[in-house]
Design a protein around this motif. Sequence first.
Motif, PDB file in Angstrom:
ATOM      1  N   VAL A  38      22.448  39.604   8.962  1.00 33.09           N
ATOM      2  CA  VAL A  38      23.788  39.322   9.479  1.00 33.09           C
ATOM      3  C   VAL A  38      23.979  39.979  10.848  1.00 33.09           C
ATOM      4  O   VAL A  38      24.512  39.373  11.784  1.00 33.09           O
ATOM      5  CB  VAL A  38      24.859  39.798   8.480  1.00 33.09           C
ATOM      6  N   LEU A  39      23.527  41.218  10.970  1.00 31.65           N
ATOM      7  CA  LEU A  39      23.650  41.913  12.251  1.00 31.65           C
ATOM      8  C   LEU A  39      22.796  41.248  13.318  1.00 31.65           C
ATOM      9  O   LEU A  39      23.205  41.158  14.488  1.00 31.65           O
ATOM     10  CB  LEU A  39      23.257  43.386  12.088  1.00 31.65           C
ATOM     11  N   ASN A  40      21.610  40.766  12.942  1.00 29.75           N
ATOM     12  CA  ASN A  40      20.773  40.050  13.903  1.00 29.75           C
ATOM     13  C   ASN A  40      21.433  38.752  14.355  1.00 29.75           C
ATOM     14  O   ASN A  40      21.321  38.353  15.516  1.00 29.75           O
ATOM     15  CB  ASN A  40      19.403  39.752  13.292  1.00 29.75           C
ATOM     16  N   TRP A  41      22.143  38.099  13.436  1.00 34.50           N
ATOM     17  CA  TRP A  41      22.857  36.871  13.786  1.00 34.50           C
ATOM     18  C   TRP A  41      24.005  37.167  14.749  1.00 34.50           C
ATOM     19  O   TRP A  41      24.218  36.456  15.725  1.00 34.50           O
ATOM     20  CB  TRP A  41      23.380  36.197  12.519  1.00 34.50           C
ATOM     21  N   ARG A  42      24.731  38.235  14.489  1.00 35.28           N
ATOM     22  CA  ARG A  42      25.862  38.575  15.345  1.00 35.28           C
ATOM     23  C   ARG A  42      25.409  39.100  16.702  1.00 35.28           C
ATOM     24  O   ARG A  42      26.132  38.925  17.690  1.00 35.28           O
ATOM     25  CB  ARG A  42      26.743  39.617  14.650  1.00 35.28           C
ATOM     26  N   ASN A  43      24.256  39.722  16.756  1.00 37.59           N
ATOM     27  CA  ASN A  43      23.742  40.211  18.039  1.00 37.59           C
ATOM     28  C   ASN A  43      23.008  39.153  18.834  1.00 37.59           C
ATOM     29  O   ASN A  43      22.617  39.406  19.978  1.00 37.59           O
ATOM     30  CB  ASN A  43      22.803  41.404  17.804  1.00 37.59           C
ATOM     31  N   GLY A  44      22.815  37.967  18.247  1.00 35.61           N
ATOM     32  CA  GLY A  44      22.124  36.900  18.949  1.00 35.61           C
ATOM     33  C   GLY A  44      20.622  36.936  18.820  1.00 35.61           C
ATOM     34  O   GLY A  44      19.942  36.137  19.467  1.00 35.61           O
ATOM     35  N   VAL A  45      20.100  37.847  18.001  1.00 37.67           N
ATOM     36  CA  VAL A  45      18.648  37.925  17.824  1.00 37.67           C
ATOM     37  C   VAL A  45      18.146  36.770  16.964  1.00 37.67           C
ATOM     38  O   VAL A  45      17.123  36.143  17.265  1.00 37.67           O
ATOM     39  CB  VAL A  45      18.257  39.283  17.208  1.00 37.67           C
ATOM     40  N   GLU A  46      18.865  36.465  15.895  1.00 33.24           N
ATOM     41  CA  GLU A  46      18.494  35.380  14.995  1.00 33.24           C
ATOM     42  C   GLU A  46      19.309  34.134  15.340  1.00 33.24           C
ATOM     43  O   GLU A  46      20.537  34.188  15.458  1.00 33.24           O
ATOM     44  CB  GLU A  46      18.751  35.790  13.540  1.00 33.24           C
ATOM     45  N   LYS A  47      18.626  32.994  15.522  1.00 34.26           N
ATOM     46  CA  LYS A  47      19.281  31.749  15.890  1.00 34.26           C
ATOM     47  C   LYS A  47      19.343  30.750  14.741  1.00 34.26           C
ATOM     48  O   LYS A  47      20.213  29.883  14.729  1.00 34.26           O
ATOM     49  CB  LYS A  47      18.541  31.112  17.079  1.00 34.26           C
ATOM     50  N   ASP A  48      18.431  30.862  13.795  1.00 35.02           N
ATOM     51  CA  ASP A  48      18.361  29.914  12.681  1.00 35.02           C
ATOM     52  C   ASP A  48      19.254  30.404  11.549  1.00 35.02           C
ATOM     53  O   ASP A  48      19.022  31.477  10.980  1.00 35.02           O
ATOM     54  CB  ASP A  48      16.915  29.779  12.203  1.00 35.02           C
ATOM     55  N   ILE A  49      20.271  29.617  11.217  1.00 37.55           N
ATOM     56  CA  ILE A  49      21.207  30.047  10.179  1.00 37.55           C
ATOM     57  C   ILE A  49      20.567  30.022   8.798  1.00 37.55           C
ATOM     58  O   ILE A  49      21.003  30.735   7.888  1.00 37.55           O
ATOM     59  CB  ILE A  49      22.472  29.153  10.219  1.00 37.55           C
ATOM     60  N   ASP A  50      19.517  29.215   8.624  1.00 38.36           N
ATOM     61  CA  ASP A  50      18.830  29.180   7.325  1.00 38.36           C
ATOM     62  C   ASP A  50      18.091  30.477   7.038  1.00 38.36           C
ATOM     63  O   ASP A  50      17.804  30.784   5.869  1.00 38.36           O
ATOM     64  CB  ASP A  50      17.848  28.012   7.285  1.00 38.36           C
ATOM     65  N   GLU A  51      17.751  31.233   8.096  1.00 34.70           N
ATOM     66  CA  GLU A  51      17.116  32.528   7.906  1.00 34.70           C
ATOM     67  C   GLU A  51      18.125  33.622   7.588  1.00 34.70           C
ATOM     68  O   GLU A  51      17.738  34.743   7.247  1.00 34.70           O
ATOM     69  CB  GLU A  51      16.326  32.921   9.166  1.00 34.70           C
ATOM     70  N   VAL A  52      19.406  33.302   7.714  1.00 31.21           N
ATOM     71  CA  VAL A  52      20.462  34.280   7.450  1.00 31.21           C
ATOM     72  C   VAL A  52      21.101  34.044   6.088  1.00 31.21           C
ATOM     73  O   VAL A  52      21.299  34.983   5.314  1.00 31.21           O
ATOM     74  CB  VAL A  52      21.537  34.217   8.563  1.00 31.21           C
ATOM     75  N   LEU A  53      21.420  32.790   5.784  1.00 28.56           N
ATOM     76  CA  LEU A  53      22.091  32.452   4.529  1.00 28.56           C
ATOM     77  C   LEU A  53      21.072  32.180   3.436  1.00 28.56           C
ATOM     78  O   LEU A  53      20.064  31.501   3.659  1.00 28.56           O
ATOM     79  CB  LEU A  53      22.978  31.221   4.711  1.00 28.56           C
ATOM     80  N   GLN A  54      21.353  32.702   2.255  1.00 30.49           N
ATOM     81  CA  GLN A  54      20.510  32.375   1.115  1.00 30.49           C
ATOM     82  C   GLN A  54      20.822  30.980   0.590  1.00 30.49           C
ATOM     83  O   GLN A  54      19.951  30.336  -0.001  1.00 30.49           O
ATOM     84  CB  GLN A  54      20.706  33.423   0.011  1.00 30.49           C
ATOM     85  N   ALA A  55      22.049  30.536   0.787  1.00 30.14           N
ATOM     86  CA  ALA A  55      22.460  29.177   0.407  1.00 30.14           C
ATOM     87  C   ALA A  55      23.641  28.793   1.280  1.00 30.14           C
ATOM     88  O   ALA A  55      24.549  29.599   1.496  1.00 30.14           O
ATOM     89  CB  ALA A  55      22.837  29.111  -1.072  1.00 30.14           C
TER      90      ALA A  55
END
Length: 313
Positions: A38-55
């Motif tokens: 979640v923190l990587n998503w908010r910081n812009g490190v992670e772009k793929d939402i499927d790698e953040v959400l389990q479902a």
Amino acid sequence: MSRVVNQPIGQKRLTNVAVVRYKKKGKRFEVACYKNKVLNWRNGVEKDIDEVLQATTVFSNVSKGTLAKHEDLIDVFGTDDEEKVCRTILAEGDLQVSDKERQLEIDSLFKDVASVLSEKCINPDNNKPYTISMLERALKDVHFSVDLHRNAKQQALEALPVLQAKFAIKRALMRLQIQVPKSCKAEAMDLLEKLQADVESRDFSSSQMTVTCLVEPGHFRQIHSFVQQSSEGQGRLEVLSLAAIDDTDSSAAFDSGTPQHLQPPTTTAAAPNTAAATMADPAAARAISNSGFVAPSSALPSRRANPADTSGR
């Protein structure tokens, strides 16, 4: 008499789930995410939402598996597209972070602050940078604490005056090269003298004056404005180095001019092994005995007990 039999739990649920909660209009919505994503998503490190959400599903209660109603999604978010709702919850929802995760984030930010200070600050006695580990110890000595809601550079600039009150440290100067027409020579030199700039070289051979100098980073905007306005577009300002640091020999940063709290621990030289010298060379043994050096008891060879020797009995 009946006895309750406790069955072993073969599957542990919700062990790798981070829940992000969002409350609005008296209704609660939750999404199940992977930890540390979640923190990587908010910081812009992670772009793929499927790698953040389990479902890609919106829950009203993740632990119970209760799904959110479509009427509630439309009432609160204005749409029943669960992916868009998940993005809104990830951006604005509340994340429950464990103590270990929070401490890991604090330690990482603390090291980033020390890294920024190491890049932008020097020891004024020898114009050499401090190491990150030395600055970490110095920050702990002044009881500096980081704020997770602010970036490392802002907090490093705030920590610098606190360190300067106790240690010998200052902001590294910026090396600039200024080119202006000779008609602006007097104004440029007066400005550099006013800003207490350290002029390293001057060149008046061409139609323009070229000056290489060291200035405080906070004076960059003022010099940039002067070059743009006074030279009428003919001047040029070039940044040669953001931090003028003497890195010819990094070991020289630990000389006697370094404050005691920032000096690395010193190691003492080991005592000579007199026992080995005595057994190897009789002449060396006589030289050691004449010098008055007494070997420690641990360095002398121990006498082993001989079972056949009964003289001491």
